[in-house]
Design an enzyme around this catalytic site. Structure first.
Site, PDB file in Angstrom:
ATOM      1  CD  GLU A  25       8.784  39.346  12.527  1.00 50.82           C
ATOM      2  OE1 GLU A  25       8.791  37.828  12.696  1.00 50.82           O
ATOM      3  OE2 GLU A  25       7.771  39.948  12.640  1.00 50.82           O
ATOM      4  CD  GLN A  81       0.883  30.711  15.660  1.00 50.02           C
ATOM      5  OE1 GLN A  81       0.725  30.793  16.402  1.00 50.02           O
ATOM      6  NE2 GLN A  81       1.174  31.241  15.062  1.00 50.02           N
ATOM      7  CE  LYS A 102      10.723  29.418  13.758  1.00 52.07           C
ATOM      8  NZ  LYS A 102      11.683  30.056  12.950  1.00 52.07           N
ATOM      9  CG  HIS A 150      12.049  34.756   9.655  1.00 51.31           C
ATOM     10  ND1 HIS A 150      11.267  34.491   8.912  1.00 51.31           N
ATOM     11  CD2 HIS A 150      12.377  36.453   9.256  1.00 51.31           C
ATOM     12  CE1 HIS A 150      11.212  35.044   7.784  1.00 51.31           C
ATOM     13  NE2 HIS A 150      12.145  36.230   7.724  1.00 51.31           N
ATOM     14  NE  ARG A 168      -1.396  -1.602   3.712  1.00 50.16           N
ATOM     15  CZ  ARG A 168      -1.671  -1.228   4.633  1.00 50.16           C
ATOM     16  NH1 ARG A 168      -3.398  -1.544   5.823  1.00 50.16           N
ATOM     17  NH2 ARG A 168      -0.382  -2.070   5.602  1.00 50.16           N
ATOM     18  CG  ASN A 181       3.128  28.550  12.314  1.00 45.50           C
ATOM     19  OD1 ASN A 181       2.230  29.405  12.403  1.00 45.50           O
ATOM     20  ND2 ASN A 181       4.442  29.062  12.612  1.00 45.50           N
TER      21      ASN A 181
END
Length: 182
Positions: free
Chosen positions: A143, A46, A72, A62, A23, A48
């Site tokens: 930021e 969160q 992250k 960033h 599969r 994104n």
């Protein structure tokens, strides 16, 4: 999952351990227990999504200031990116060092980025989607960014950028960013 710690302490490349059959395959892309066993911050707040029309789109570098620093978990879900992180933790042995990792929809690879790192990427294909799971809510005003081609880091991007936002183009060099953050 297969966790490979990078030269930057606390940053991991994560590969999906695939259980394959006729599969296709099944695998996990997140398990709070396995992350916690390695001391990796969890508590995703969160998720994104970044859609990028053109190959050569650069986003970065960033990060968010304390107390809103983010951990992250980054994955490319369509297309391909060269994902870059810089260790910005002043007390770290790898302070100001960077790594780059190719994340693609086909390799299912992820990058775990701890707090205190600057993050950015360049797309290697048109129509690329990137998903970030983050441990903090976005907080306007917290930021900051560092110029993507700052000679303080000498990041070796695999291709030249063709699309960069005005905001990302205006990020200062590291020394100026450091002064502004204090």
């Amino acid at each position: 999952m297969i966790f490979t710690e990078t030269k930057l302490k606390g940053a991991y490349i994560i590969d999906v351990k695939r259980l394959e059959d006729e599969r296709g395959f099944f695998g996990r892309s997140y398990c709070e227990n396995e992350f916690a066993e390695l001391g990796m911050t969890t508590g995703i707040k969160q998720t994104n999504v970044s859609y990028n029309k053109k190959k050569g789109t650069l986003r970065g570098m960033h990060m968010q200031n304390s107390p809103y620093e983010e951990t992250k978990l980054v994955r490319c879900t369509r297309g391909a990116i060269y994902d870059v992180i810089i260790d910005m933790r002043e007390d770290s042995e790898t302070y100001k060092q960077w790594i780059g990792v190719e994340l693609t929809a086909d390799n299912y690879r992820m990058l775990f980025v701890p707090e205190g790192f600057a993050h950015g990427f360049i797309t290697l294909e048109d129509n690329t989607d990137v998903t970030y799971q983050v441990t903090q809510f976005y907080t306007p005003g917290s930021e900051r960014g560092i110029r993507w081609n700052d000679p303080a880091f000498n990041i070796e991007w695999p291709i030249e950028p063709v699309v960069i936002s005005v905001k990302d183009q205006a990020h200062p060099d590291f020394e100026k960013a450091l002064t502004e953050a204090q």
